[in-house]
Scaffold this active site. Structure first.
Site, PDB file in Angstrom:
ATOM      1  NE  ARG A 218      -4.314  -1.270   0.094  1.00  0.00           N
ATOM      2  CZ  ARG A 218      -4.565  -2.238  -0.798  1.00  0.00           C
ATOM      3  NH1 ARG A 218      -3.681  -2.520  -1.735  1.00  0.00           N
ATOM      4  NH2 ARG A 218      -5.703  -2.899  -0.771  1.00  0.00           N
ATOM      5  CG  HIS A 266      -3.665  -0.002  -6.690  1.00  0.00           C
ATOM      6  ND1 HIS A 266      -3.856   0.510  -5.439  1.00  0.00           N
ATOM      7  CD2 HIS A 266      -3.871  -1.340  -6.555  1.00  0.00           C
ATOM      8  CE1 HIS A 266      -4.168  -0.456  -4.590  1.00  0.00           C
ATOM      9  NE2 HIS A 266      -4.175  -1.596  -5.247  1.00  0.00           N
TER      10      HIS A 266
HETATM   11  P1  NDP Z   1      -2.003 -11.923   3.988  1.00  0.00           P
HETATM   12  O1  NDP Z   1      -2.829 -11.456   5.130  1.00  0.00           O
HETATM   13  O2  NDP Z   1      -2.207 -13.290   3.456  1.00  0.00           O
HETATM   14  O3  NDP Z   1      -0.455 -11.785   4.386  1.00  0.00           O
HETATM   15  C1  NDP Z   1       0.034 -10.703   5.105  1.00  0.00           C
HETATM   16  C2  NDP Z   1       1.471 -10.991   5.498  1.00  0.00           C
HETATM   17  O4  NDP Z   1       2.020  -9.825   6.106  1.00  0.00           O
HETATM   18  C3  NDP Z   1       1.613 -12.115   6.511  1.00  0.00           C
HETATM   19  O5  NDP Z   1       2.773 -12.864   6.239  1.00  0.00           O
HETATM   20  C4  NDP Z   1       1.768 -11.364   7.831  1.00  0.00           C
HETATM   21  O6  NDP Z   1       2.488 -12.067   8.808  1.00  0.00           O
HETATM   22  C5  NDP Z   1       2.593 -10.186   7.357  1.00  0.00           C
HETATM   23  N1  NDP Z   1       2.511  -9.039   8.286  1.00  0.00           N
HETATM   24  C6  NDP Z   1       1.432  -8.279   8.578  1.00  0.00           C
HETATM   25  N2  NDP Z   1       1.753  -7.314   9.460  1.00  0.00           N
HETATM   26  C7  NDP Z   1       3.062  -7.479   9.731  1.00  0.00           C
HETATM   27  C8  NDP Z   1       3.985  -6.802  10.552  1.00  0.00           C
HETATM   28  N3  NDP Z   1       3.620  -5.743  11.306  1.00  0.00           N
HETATM   29  N4  NDP Z   1       5.257  -7.235  10.591  1.00  0.00           N
HETATM   30  C9  NDP Z   1       5.645  -8.297   9.858  1.00  0.00           C
HETATM   31  N5  NDP Z   1       4.820  -9.007   9.040  1.00  0.00           N
HETATM   32  C10 NDP Z   1       3.546  -8.588   8.982  1.00  0.00           C
HETATM   33  O7  NDP Z   1      -2.181 -10.837   2.837  1.00  0.00           O
HETATM   34  P2  NDP Z   1      -2.047 -11.014   1.251  1.00  0.00           P
HETATM   35  O8  NDP Z   1      -0.779 -11.692   0.953  1.00  0.00           O
HETATM   36  O9  NDP Z   1      -3.290 -11.573   0.687  1.00  0.00           O
HETATM   37  O10 NDP Z   1      -2.003  -9.472   0.800  1.00  0.00           O
HETATM   38  C11 NDP Z   1      -1.017  -8.612   1.289  1.00  0.00           C
HETATM   39  C12 NDP Z   1      -1.309  -7.173   0.873  1.00  0.00           C
HETATM   40  O11 NDP Z   1      -1.066  -6.997  -0.518  1.00  0.00           O
HETATM   41  C13 NDP Z   1      -2.769  -6.693   1.014  1.00  0.00           C
HETATM   42  O12 NDP Z   1      -3.070  -6.357   2.357  1.00  0.00           O
HETATM   43  C14 NDP Z   1      -2.783  -5.473   0.113  1.00  0.00           C
HETATM   44  O13 NDP Z   1      -2.362  -4.334   0.835  1.00  0.00           O
HETATM   45  C15 NDP Z   1      -1.739  -5.814  -0.937  1.00  0.00           C
HETATM   46  N6  NDP Z   1      -2.384  -6.069  -2.235  1.00  0.00           N
HETATM   47  C16 NDP Z   1      -2.060  -5.242  -3.281  1.00  0.00           C
HETATM   48  C17 NDP Z   1      -2.621  -5.438  -4.514  1.00  0.00           C
HETATM   49  C18 NDP Z   1      -2.259  -4.571  -5.668  1.00  0.00           C
HETATM   50  O14 NDP Z   1      -2.969  -4.581  -6.675  1.00  0.00           O
HETATM   51  N7  NDP Z   1      -1.161  -3.848  -5.595  1.00  0.00           N
HETATM   52  C19 NDP Z   1      -3.644  -6.492  -4.743  1.00  0.00           C
HETATM   53  C20 NDP Z   1      -3.867  -7.321  -3.596  1.00  0.00           C
HETATM   54  C21 NDP Z   1      -3.265  -7.100  -2.388  1.00  0.00           C
HETATM   55  P3  NDP Z   1       1.779 -13.211   9.741  1.00  0.00           P
HETATM   56  O15 NDP Z   1       0.959 -14.081   8.849  1.00  0.00           O
HETATM   57  O16 NDP Z   1       2.934 -13.901  10.338  1.00  0.00           O
HETATM   58  O17 NDP Z   1       0.927 -12.466  10.726  1.00  0.00           O
HETATM   59  C1  OXD Z   2      -6.810  -5.190  -3.345  1.00  0.00           C
HETATM   60  C2  OXD Z   2      -6.111  -4.318  -4.257  1.00  0.00           C
HETATM   61  O1  OXD Z   2      -6.660  -5.020  -2.142  1.00  0.00           O
HETATM   62  O2  OXD Z   2      -6.512  -4.246  -5.422  1.00  0.00           O
HETATM   63  O3  OXD Z   2      -7.541  -6.106  -3.802  1.00  0.00           O
HETATM   64  O4  OXD Z   2      -5.104  -3.688  -3.907  1.00  0.00           O
END
Ligand code: NDP
Ligand code: OXD
Length: 303
Positions: A218, A266
């Site tokens: 983000r 994005h």
């Molecule tokens: P998940 O919830 O599956 O994974 C999140 C990961 O981040 C986990 O490994 C989690 O660790 C880790 N994490 C969260 N907070 C912390 C922290 N403070 N310190 C260290 N590790 C942390 O999410 P997704 O993989 O599905 O998606 C991730 C992000 O990608 C979304 O939230 C979104 O912002 C972004 N995204 C962007 C898109 C785009 O088009 N650019 C599209 C889709 C998503 P743990 O599991 O150990 O808690």
């Molecule tokens: C999502 C994104 O969160 O598009 O799905 O970033």
């Protein structure tokens, strides 16, 4: 049970027949609600202000994978994010593209091409180059596997340090050791209080000098001024960003004219409407069975 659907006509055209075929009640738009009591599920990007209008609302399903823009739900209402394999795969593809573009010096070759210059440089190998992925959840773990299959060395950092196939994993306290290895840093973290502004001067200084940044988490996680300074100082050599703050970036933003930075608007992923509808049906089914809701967000943690 009924789903109140607050999204686009294009999405409705896919969702409605799927819900009707499944025998589930589907209401598109608040104007179509005749009995607020029957609304148990709500699908939206952002919920309407007055959720208390629906006394039997159990679940709000966010239209995206990220829910950082969502308000806290009223007591008794769960928040779910959309889980769709297409989102994970599309972001994985974008991350692989960005990693390769920076690894294979595209910022230099694009600049040379604009100047009509035919000039080769040393060709780096994936083997021996370390990609460090911040956030090893659905998307991070998928990207790790693919990049590892391509012979990159892959390290991941996550809160829990949960194992990821093909990668060495660092838990929260291992951040500095993780950063010290990451020639190419990939951010796939959700936006939370802990991750806001995490890509900053202090963090960049812990990377190998001249590292590259790939950012698809983000926009608010990245300090853009710090990025510019790090590029100017040679701390970073290049960056590719799919997310920025603000979005859209203003026309006169420095990144548009800086050959070291590629920005995409994005577009790493969008949600396949059919996959989104099937996920919503799975959420409704799980609520009916009092089972764990797929994609349920821990609202205290923020993801
Ligand atoms: P998940 O919830 O599956 O994974 C999140 C990961 O981040 C986990 O490994 C989690 O660790 C880790 N994490 C969260 N907070 C912390 C922290 N403070 N310190 C260290 N590790 C942390 O999410 P997704 O993989 O599905 O998606 C991730 C992000 O990608 C979304 O939230 C979104 O912002 C972004 N995204 C962007 C898109 C785009 O088009 N650019 C599209 C889709 C998503 P743990 O599991 O150990 O808690
Ligand atoms: C999502 C994104 O969160 O598009 O799905 O970033």
């Amino acid at each position: 049970m009924a789903l109140l659907f607050l999204s686009t006509p294009e999405r409705e055209a896919v969702w409605r027949p799927i819900f009707e075929a499944a025998g589930e009640r589907f209401i598109a738009g608040e104007d179509a609600v005749t009995d607020p009591d029957e609304v148990t599920h709500l699908m939206c990007w952002l919920p309407p202000q007055d959720l208390l209008r629906y006394p039997n609302l159990k679940v709000v399903i966010g239209a995206g994978a990220g829910v950082d823009h969502m308000p806290r739900m009223p007591e008794g209402v769960a928040l779910v994010r959309t889980l769709a394999p297409g989102i994970d795969e599309m972001v994985r593809d974008w991350v692989v593209m960005a990693t390769l573009m920076l690894h294979r010096d595209m910022p230099i070759y694009v600049q040379q091409a604009r100047a009509g210059q035919w000039k080769g440089h040393a060709v780096p190998r994936a083997r021996g180059t370390c990609v460090g992925i911040m956030g090893a959840g659905r998307i991070g773990a998928l990207a790790a596997r693919t990049l590892s299959d391509m012979q990159f060395d892959v390290v991941c950092w996550s809160r829990s340090g949960r194992a990821v196939a093909g990668a060495k994993v660092f838990a929260e306290s291992g951040l500095d050791d993780f950063l010290a290895q990451a020639d190419i840093l990939v951010c796939l973290l959700p936006l939370t209080d802990e991750t806001r502004g995490i890509l900053n001067t202090a963090l960049f200084a812990k990377l190998p000098r001249g590292a590259c940044l790939v950012h698809a988490g983000r926009g608010a996680q990245l300090d853009m001024d710090a990025l510019r300074q790090a590029l100017d100082d040679g701390v970073l050599s290049s960056a590719m960003l799919d997310v920025t703050d603000p979005e859209p970036l203003p026309e006169d933003h420095w990144t548009w004219n800086d050959h070291r930075v590629f920005v995409t608007p994005h577009i790493a992923a969008n949600t396949d409407h059919e996959e989104g509808a099937r996920h919503a049906l799975a959420v409704i089914q799980a609520s009916r069975e009092n089972a764990e809701l797929p994609g349920k967000v821990d609202q205290d943690r923020g993801y």
